[in-house]
Scaffold this motif. Structure first.
Motif, PDB file in Angstrom:
ATOM      1  N   ASN A 129       0.820  -1.226   0.000  1.00 38.00           N
ATOM      2  CA  ASN A 129       0.000   0.000   0.000  1.00 38.00           C
ATOM      3  C   ASN A 129       0.850   1.271   0.000  1.00 38.00           C
ATOM      4  O   ASN A 129       0.430   2.307   0.508  1.00 38.00           O
ATOM      5  CB  ASN A 129      -0.968   0.018   1.187  1.00 38.00           C
ATOM      6  CG  ASN A 129      -2.131  -0.939   0.991  1.00 38.00           C
ATOM      7  OD1 ASN A 129      -2.648  -1.062  -0.104  1.00 38.00           O
ATOM      8  ND2 ASN A 129      -2.519  -1.624   2.042  1.00 38.00           N
ATOM      9  N   GLY A 130       2.015   1.180  -0.561  1.00 37.54           N
ATOM     10  CA  GLY A 130       2.915   2.333  -0.631  1.00 37.54           C
ATOM     11  C   GLY A 130       4.297   1.845  -0.992  1.00 37.54           C
ATOM     12  O   GLY A 130       4.546   0.628  -1.069  1.00 37.54           O
ATOM     13  N   PRO A 131       5.249   2.747  -1.229  1.00 31.44           N
ATOM     14  CA  PRO A 131       6.603   2.335  -1.624  1.00 31.44           C
ATOM     15  C   PRO A 131       7.214   1.368  -0.614  1.00 31.44           C
ATOM     16  O   PRO A 131       7.094   1.575   0.600  1.00 31.44           O
ATOM     17  CB  PRO A 131       7.384   3.653  -1.663  1.00 31.44           C
ATOM     18  CG  PRO A 131       6.342   4.717  -1.823  1.00 31.44           C
ATOM     19  CD  PRO A 131       5.119   4.215  -1.128  1.00 31.44           C
ATOM     20  N   ILE A 132       7.868   0.306  -1.098  1.00 26.24           N
ATOM     21  CA  ILE A 132       8.486  -0.651  -0.169  1.00 26.24           C
ATOM     22  C   ILE A 132       9.660  -0.006   0.568  1.00 26.24           C
ATOM     23  O   ILE A 132      10.027  -0.443   1.655  1.00 26.24           O
ATOM     24  CB  ILE A 132       8.934  -1.943  -0.894  1.00 26.24           C
ATOM     25  CG1 ILE A 132       9.981  -1.650  -1.972  1.00 26.24           C
ATOM     26  CG2 ILE A 132       7.734  -2.679  -1.479  1.00 26.24           C
ATOM     27  CD1 ILE A 132      10.637  -2.904  -2.533  1.00 26.24           C
ATOM     28  N   CYS A 133      10.231   1.051  -0.029  1.00 22.57           N
ATOM     29  CA  CYS A 133      11.211   1.897   0.654  1.00 22.57           C
ATOM     30  C   CYS A 133      10.561   3.268   0.790  1.00 22.57           C
ATOM     31  O   CYS A 133      10.344   3.958  -0.208  1.00 22.57           O
ATOM     32  CB  CYS A 133      12.511   1.985  -0.138  1.00 22.57           C
ATOM     33  SG  CYS A 133      13.696   3.164   0.540  1.00 22.57           S
ATOM     34  N   LEU A 140       7.694   0.476  -6.965  1.00 20.79           N
ATOM     35  CA  LEU A 140       7.543  -0.821  -6.301  1.00 20.79           C
ATOM     36  C   LEU A 140       6.770  -0.644  -4.995  1.00 20.79           C
ATOM     37  O   LEU A 140       7.284  -0.091  -4.023  1.00 20.79           O
ATOM     38  CB  LEU A 140       8.909  -1.456  -6.046  1.00 20.79           C
ATOM     39  CG  LEU A 140       9.824  -1.581  -7.276  1.00 20.79           C
ATOM     40  CD1 LEU A 140      11.096  -2.344  -6.930  1.00 20.79           C
ATOM     41  CD2 LEU A 140       9.094  -2.260  -8.443  1.00 20.79           C
ATOM     42  N   THR A 141       5.525  -1.103  -4.993  1.00 23.73           N
ATOM     43  CA  THR A 141       4.620  -0.881  -3.857  1.00 23.73           C
ATOM     44  C   THR A 141       4.038  -2.187  -3.311  1.00 23.73           C
ATOM     45  O   THR A 141       3.079  -2.171  -2.540  1.00 23.73           O
ATOM     46  CB  THR A 141       3.462   0.039  -4.272  1.00 23.73           C
ATOM     47  OG1 THR A 141       2.766  -0.560  -5.385  1.00 23.73           O
ATOM     48  CG2 THR A 141       3.960   1.420  -4.676  1.00 23.73           C
ATOM     49  N   ALA A 142       4.609  -3.310  -3.710  1.00 21.59           N
ATOM     50  CA  ALA A 142       4.119  -4.610  -3.250  1.00 21.59           C
ATOM     51  C   ALA A 142       5.277  -5.595  -3.291  1.00 21.59           C
ATOM     52  O   ALA A 142       6.376  -5.279  -3.769  1.00 21.59           O
ATOM     53  CB  ALA A 142       2.959  -5.087  -4.130  1.00 21.59           C
ATOM     54  N   LEU A 143       5.032  -6.798  -2.791  1.00 19.40           N
ATOM     55  CA  LEU A 143       6.067  -7.828  -2.717  1.00 19.40           C
ATOM     56  C   LEU A 143       5.524  -9.142  -3.259  1.00 19.40           C
ATOM     57  O   LEU A 143       4.359  -9.489  -3.024  1.00 19.40           O
ATOM     58  CB  LEU A 143       6.528  -8.026  -1.276  1.00 19.40           C
ATOM     59  CG  LEU A 143       7.173  -6.803  -0.612  1.00 19.40           C
ATOM     60  CD1 LEU A 143       7.183  -6.948   0.903  1.00 19.40           C
ATOM     61  CD2 LEU A 143       8.584  -6.595  -1.143  1.00 19.40           C
ATOM     62  N   ALA A 144       6.380  -9.842  -3.987  1.00 21.83           N
ATOM     63  CA  ALA A 144       6.056 -11.195  -4.442  1.00 21.83           C
ATOM     64  C   ALA A 144       7.063 -12.149  -3.813  1.00 21.83           C
ATOM     65  O   ALA A 144       8.150 -11.733  -3.394  1.00 21.83           O
ATOM     66  CB  ALA A 144       6.120 -11.274  -5.966  1.00 21.83           C
ATOM     67  N   GLN A 165      12.402 -16.168  -1.459  1.00 19.93           N
ATOM     68  CA  GLN A 165      12.917 -14.843  -1.827  1.00 19.93           C
ATOM     69  C   GLN A 165      11.791 -13.846  -2.033  1.00 19.93           C
ATOM     70  O   GLN A 165      10.799 -14.126  -2.704  1.00 19.93           O
ATOM     71  CB  GLN A 165      13.765 -14.927  -3.096  1.00 19.93           C
ATOM     72  CG  GLN A 165      14.420 -13.600  -3.451  1.00 19.93           C
ATOM     73  CD  GLN A 165      15.515 -13.755  -4.478  1.00 19.93           C
ATOM     74  OE1 GLN A 165      16.335 -14.666  -4.387  1.00 19.93           O
ATOM     75  NE2 GLN A 165      15.542 -12.887  -5.467  1.00 19.93           N
ATOM     76  N   MET A 166      11.988 -12.681  -1.447  1.00 16.81           N
ATOM     77  CA  MET A 166      11.038 -11.572  -1.538  1.00 16.81           C
ATOM     78  C   MET A 166      11.467 -10.683  -2.707  1.00 16.81           C
ATOM     79  O   MET A 166      12.651 -10.386  -2.854  1.00 16.81           O
ATOM     80  CB  MET A 166      11.128 -10.814  -0.213  1.00 16.81           C
ATOM     81  CG  MET A 166      10.068  -9.847   0.088  1.00 16.81           C
ATOM     82  SD  MET A 166      10.167  -9.375   1.851  1.00 16.81           S
ATOM     83  CE  MET A 166      11.639  -8.355   1.859  1.00 16.81           C
ATOM     84  N   VAL A 167      10.513 -10.259  -3.528  1.00 12.67           N
ATOM     85  CA  VAL A 167      10.811  -9.467  -4.728  1.00 12.67           C
ATOM     86  C   VAL A 167       9.916  -8.234  -4.749  1.00 12.67           C
ATOM     87  O   VAL A 167       8.690  -8.358  -4.628  1.00 12.67           O
ATOM     88  CB  VAL A 167      10.563 -10.288  -6.017  1.00 12.67           C
ATOM     89  CG1 VAL A 167      11.073  -9.534  -7.243  1.00 12.67           C
ATOM     90  CG2 VAL A 167      11.196 -11.676  -5.924  1.00 12.67           C
ATOM     91  N   GLY A 168      10.498  -7.054  -4.904  1.00 12.62           N
ATOM     92  CA  GLY A 168       9.695  -5.839  -5.013  1.00 12.62           C
ATOM     93  C   GLY A 168       8.985  -5.770  -6.351  1.00 12.62           C
ATOM     94  O   GLY A 168       9.593  -5.988  -7.401  1.00 12.62           O
TER      95      GLY A 168
END
Length: 353
Positions: A129-133, A140-144, A165-168
């Protein structure tokens, strides 16, 4: 170190990493006060390696989702939650320290798992729900989540565990994963994100026509892998009509997820697969069937749709405040409500609908 506190799980992770990085000494970020004693960080530590695989990047690996010391979980087959998280982040040529925000992000993932009990598996996704940084100008606002390409599942004295592994990812990539499947989208975009490395400066994979075509083709051929969708704004309300009319039931949805639900209905119901929307108070199950209708069972509502009803409903589910009915579903209307996106301080930063 005595046998009682031998870090057998920790050692197993170290051994797996030594097979990839040999003698490289990682930068390690430990936790001063354990979470169990009131500390803020649930993970015992995070190691960060310099990797040159595909492109120069930082390779983060967590310690704490699995059982690092003695066996405590009842499930003998798996160590703890059965995984540790990894994260690959593009490294600048002059960068000597990994960015602190990535360490914080991984600890936040720890808080999410420890507090909710929900675990991450390859193929999952999570909307930030917003920038991962937070301070970055990034799409990039979510993670796969997928399998780490260099670290295979391992057996430890406390049970099996895998490296997830987490991916933006961007908002439209998230939608593509919801309406097709996560691993398919990541695989289609592999040339742009080698080793599934996160690059805050990149544009959406879907700007590449080949990736966009693969997503459309995959959804048409396979339908959607998303059988369950957690929806923040989801309600089943009884709307009192005039004295002469029967009450009408209202399905309330947030504008943010209206378009995704529209695509999911097509990708699931038209393939004879159910779609379950899970809210905080209610669960709504959409099923395929020749007779359009609905039934109530406590906090679980089942709505049956045929092809024509799916087509009609999916066309009306747009991210705009509205209320409408579909011709074949008697006694139920749909209401799209505004969605207010808030930052960590609780202030509204964006309104949809």
């Amino acid at each position: 170190m005595s046998d009682e506190i031998a870090a057998v799980g920790w050692d197993a992770i170290d051994q797996a990493l030594a097979q990839v990085y040999g003698e490289q000494e990682p930068k390690h970020y430990g936790t001063l006060i354990p979470y169990s004693l009131g500390g803020q960080d649930p993970l015992d530590g995070i190691s960060v390696y310099k990797s040159e695989t595909s492109i120069p990047h930082w390779h983060f690996v967590t310690y704490g989702f699995s059982e690092l010391y003695e066996k405590e979980f009842e499930n003998k087959d798996y160590s703890g939650y059965g995984f540790e998280l990894t994260f690959r982040l593009v490294r600048q040529h002059d960068e000597e320290e990994p960015p602190a925000w990535a360490l914080n992000l991984l600890q936040n993932m720890g808080r999410y798992v420890f507090n909710s009990g929900n675990v991450f598996r390859a193929g999952d996704y999570l909307d930030a729900n917003g920038p991962i940084c937070l301070d970055a100008d990034t799409q990039l606002t979510a993670l796969a989540f997928t399998h780490d390409p260099e670290l295979a599942e391992i057996d430890t004295p406390n049970g099996k565990m895998e490296f997830i592994q987490m991916v933006g990812i961007s908002e439209d990539e998230l939608e593509a994963m919801q309406t097709w499947n996560t691993l398919g989208v990541l695989q289609a975009g592999m040339k742009q994100i080698p080793s599934y490395t996160t690059d805050l400066t990149r544009t959406s994979l879907l700007q590449n026509p080949e990736v966009a075509e693969a997503v459309v083709r995959g959804m048409e051929e396979d339908g959607s892998n998303t059988g369950f969708l957690f929806v923040d704004q989801l309600a089943w309300e009884v709307e009192k009509k005039s004295w002469f009319n029967k009450p009408s039931n209202v399905v309330q949805l947030g504008a943010k997820q209206a378009a995704v639900i529209s695509k999911l209905l097509r990708g699931r119901i038209l393939k004879d697969k159910d779609l379950t929307l899970v809210g905080q108070q209610i669960t709504i199950i959409f099923k395929a069937g020749p007779q359009v209708g609905y039934s109530e069972n406590g906090q679980e509502i089942t709505i049956t749709l045929n092809k024509a009803a799916v087509e009609e409903l999916s066309q009306r589910l747009i991210p705009q405040e509205s209320q409408f009915t579909i011709s074949s579903l008697v006694g139920v209307s749909f209401q799209i409500l505004k969605t207010h996106i808030k930052n960590q301080e609780g202030a509204v930063v964006k309104t949809i609908g």
